[in-house]
Design a protein around this motif. Sequence first.
Motif, PDB file in Angstrom:
ATOM      1  N   ARG A 180      -6.550  -4.314   4.106  1.00  0.00           N
ATOM      2  CA  ARG A 180      -5.781  -3.087   3.918  1.00  0.00           C
ATOM      3  C   ARG A 180      -5.129  -2.493   5.147  1.00  0.00           C
ATOM      4  O   ARG A 180      -4.318  -1.794   5.210  1.00  0.00           O
ATOM      5  CB  ARG A 180      -6.814  -2.180   3.138  1.00  0.00           C
ATOM      6  CG  ARG A 180      -7.340  -2.837   1.673  1.00  0.00           C
ATOM      7  CD  ARG A 180      -7.917  -1.793   0.906  1.00  0.00           C
ATOM      8  NE  ARG A 180      -8.486  -2.608  -0.257  1.00  0.00           N
ATOM      9  CZ  ARG A 180      -9.620  -3.085  -0.689  1.00  0.00           C
ATOM     10  NH1 ARG A 180     -10.523  -2.924   0.352  1.00  0.00           N
ATOM     11  NH2 ARG A 180      -9.670  -3.647  -1.771  1.00  0.00           N
ATOM     12  N   PHE A 181      -5.867  -2.505   6.275  1.00  0.00           N
ATOM     13  CA  PHE A 181      -5.381  -2.002   7.503  1.00  0.00           C
ATOM     14  C   PHE A 181      -3.938  -2.558   7.916  1.00  0.00           C
ATOM     15  O   PHE A 181      -3.052  -1.716   8.077  1.00  0.00           O
ATOM     16  CB  PHE A 181      -6.368  -2.381   8.876  1.00  0.00           C
ATOM     17  CG  PHE A 181      -6.001  -2.092  10.015  1.00  0.00           C
ATOM     18  CD1 PHE A 181      -6.399  -0.758  10.513  1.00  0.00           C
ATOM     19  CD2 PHE A 181      -5.266  -2.983  10.824  1.00  0.00           C
ATOM     20  CE1 PHE A 181      -6.035  -0.221  11.820  1.00  0.00           C
ATOM     21  CE2 PHE A 181      -4.962  -2.396  12.170  1.00  0.00           C
ATOM     22  CZ  PHE A 181      -5.254  -1.307  12.507  1.00  0.00           C
ATOM     23  N   LEU A 182      -3.944  -3.690   7.816  1.00  0.00           N
ATOM     24  CA  LEU A 182      -2.613  -4.612   7.971  1.00  0.00           C
ATOM     25  C   LEU A 182      -1.608  -3.863   6.941  1.00  0.00           C
ATOM     26  O   LEU A 182      -0.201  -3.738   7.404  1.00  0.00           O
ATOM     27  CB  LEU A 182      -2.686  -6.018   8.097  1.00  0.00           C
ATOM     28  CG  LEU A 182      -3.573  -6.579   8.978  1.00  0.00           C
ATOM     29  CD1 LEU A 182      -3.483  -8.169   8.899  1.00  0.00           C
ATOM     30  CD2 LEU A 182      -3.262  -5.995  10.462  1.00  0.00           C
ATOM     31  N   LEU A 183      -2.151  -3.511   5.858  1.00  0.00           N
ATOM     32  CA  LEU A 183      -1.015  -3.103   4.801  1.00  0.00           C
ATOM     33  C   LEU A 183      -0.413  -1.726   5.182  1.00  0.00           C
ATOM     34  O   LEU A 183       0.482  -1.172   5.049  1.00  0.00           O
ATOM     35  CB  LEU A 183      -1.600  -3.153   3.300  1.00  0.00           C
ATOM     36  CG  LEU A 183      -1.012  -2.465   2.164  1.00  0.00           C
ATOM     37  CD1 LEU A 183       0.603  -3.283   2.213  1.00  0.00           C
ATOM     38  CD2 LEU A 183      -1.393  -2.795   0.903  1.00  0.00           C
ATOM     39  N   ALA A 184      -1.582  -0.742   5.334  1.00  0.00           N
ATOM     40  CA  ALA A 184      -1.397   0.535   5.810  1.00  0.00           C
ATOM     41  C   ALA A 184      -0.753   1.052   7.012  1.00  0.00           C
ATOM     42  O   ALA A 184       0.034   2.082   7.308  1.00  0.00           O
ATOM     43  CB  ALA A 184      -2.709   1.316   5.603  1.00  0.00           C
ATOM     44  N   MET A 185      -0.957  -0.047   7.901  1.00  0.00           N
ATOM     45  CA  MET A 185      -0.416   0.228   9.313  1.00  0.00           C
ATOM     46  C   MET A 185       0.494  -0.643   9.963  1.00  0.00           C
ATOM     47  O   MET A 185       0.228  -1.555  10.604  1.00  0.00           O
ATOM     48  CB  MET A 185      -1.694   0.093  10.038  1.00  0.00           C
ATOM     49  CG  MET A 185      -2.970   1.378   9.622  1.00  0.00           C
ATOM     50  SD  MET A 185      -2.739   3.027  10.391  1.00  0.00           S
ATOM     51  CE  MET A 185      -3.046   2.733  11.917  1.00  0.00           C
ATOM     52  N   PRO A 186       1.684  -0.445   9.466  1.00  0.00           N
ATOM     53  CA  PRO A 186       2.703  -1.513   9.805  1.00  0.00           C
ATOM     54  C   PRO A 186       2.923  -1.356  11.332  1.00  0.00           C
ATOM     55  O   PRO A 186       3.329  -2.426  12.019  1.00  0.00           O
ATOM     56  CB  PRO A 186       3.987  -1.276   9.037  1.00  0.00           C
ATOM     57  CG  PRO A 186       3.714   0.208   8.682  1.00  0.00           C
ATOM     58  CD  PRO A 186       2.194   0.321   8.418  1.00  0.00           C
TER      59      PRO A 186
END
Length: 337
Positions: A180-186
């Motif tokens: 979810r970090f990778l999704l939310a923090m491009p």
Amino acid sequence: MYNKLKYLFLTVLLAASCSGKDQGEPANPPPPGIVPKDGVFEQRGEGSFVYTGYEPLKDKPITLYYYIPSGGEVERMPVLFSMHGAERDGTIQRNAWKYFAEKYGFVVLAPEYSKTYYTENDYQFGSVCRSSGSDVLNEESQWTYQTVEALFDYFKSETGNTSAAYYLFGHSAGGQFVHRFLLAMPGARVERAVAANPGSWTFPCVEGITGTDGKTYGWPYAVAATPFADAAHLTAFFARKMYVQIGTADTDENDSSLPKDAPSMAQGPHRYARGRNFFAACTTVAGESDMPLRFVLSEVEGVGHSTLWMVYGKASVTNPADTEARGKNSAFNLLFE
């Protein structure tokens, strides 16, 4: 990257052999280079301190456990963040990696998000929304994800480390955090990531997913009704070098820590099935939208729900110091080979 680590390891050995260390030299000398102004990274080997340096969340302290190899230049070492599971214990993550870190010359940073300050919504779901199941977004500055980037900057400023990016691993609830970090923090400076054995995933379904109760769900189970549902976010997400690492024996449907809410159960009966279904959904959505997908499905044969086993890629680790005994799909190999 693996060759780079081997080179750094040889450098460590040469430095140690030529140092001519005096008897009066400290057993754990501070890292070379700049002197950390706060003194928190001066100790080699295992260390920890309480971090409150991210201003928007300064009232929610994070205990950072770390491991710095006993030799070598910290300025040149790769940096790995390792995210804990629902047990909220950063020492488990640090200890799972420390023998690799010592041998191959990289730093382990294992932040601990205490339940005193961070709820499930704050940790697993990043505090993107006001509460679990809510579609009311928090300001980005309030997202827990921001603390990882802040910690990376803090480590660099304290030690003079020159890494442009870091590596990211998370097991169980930590695997939820990672993807979810990778999704939310491009824009996050992640080189490679491993999401290992999450209990639930955020599916790239812009219309949401249907739970076992027949209701439609968005965040944190799907990107529906979030800023991440647009083509730009999904393209950036799919472009990440992320390994969906799942143990083939992580199939206990009665595991007390397995999420059993309706949207999680719709993803599959256990973690192994859910990981495969998430990867299949990403493959389908990326293909239909003509978005390149860099995710890799990595199944670890015979391994159940264990941080240590996923890091080493084996169902039994009798001697953690024997890093050469790791399996081919170990998290170490995925991140650094």
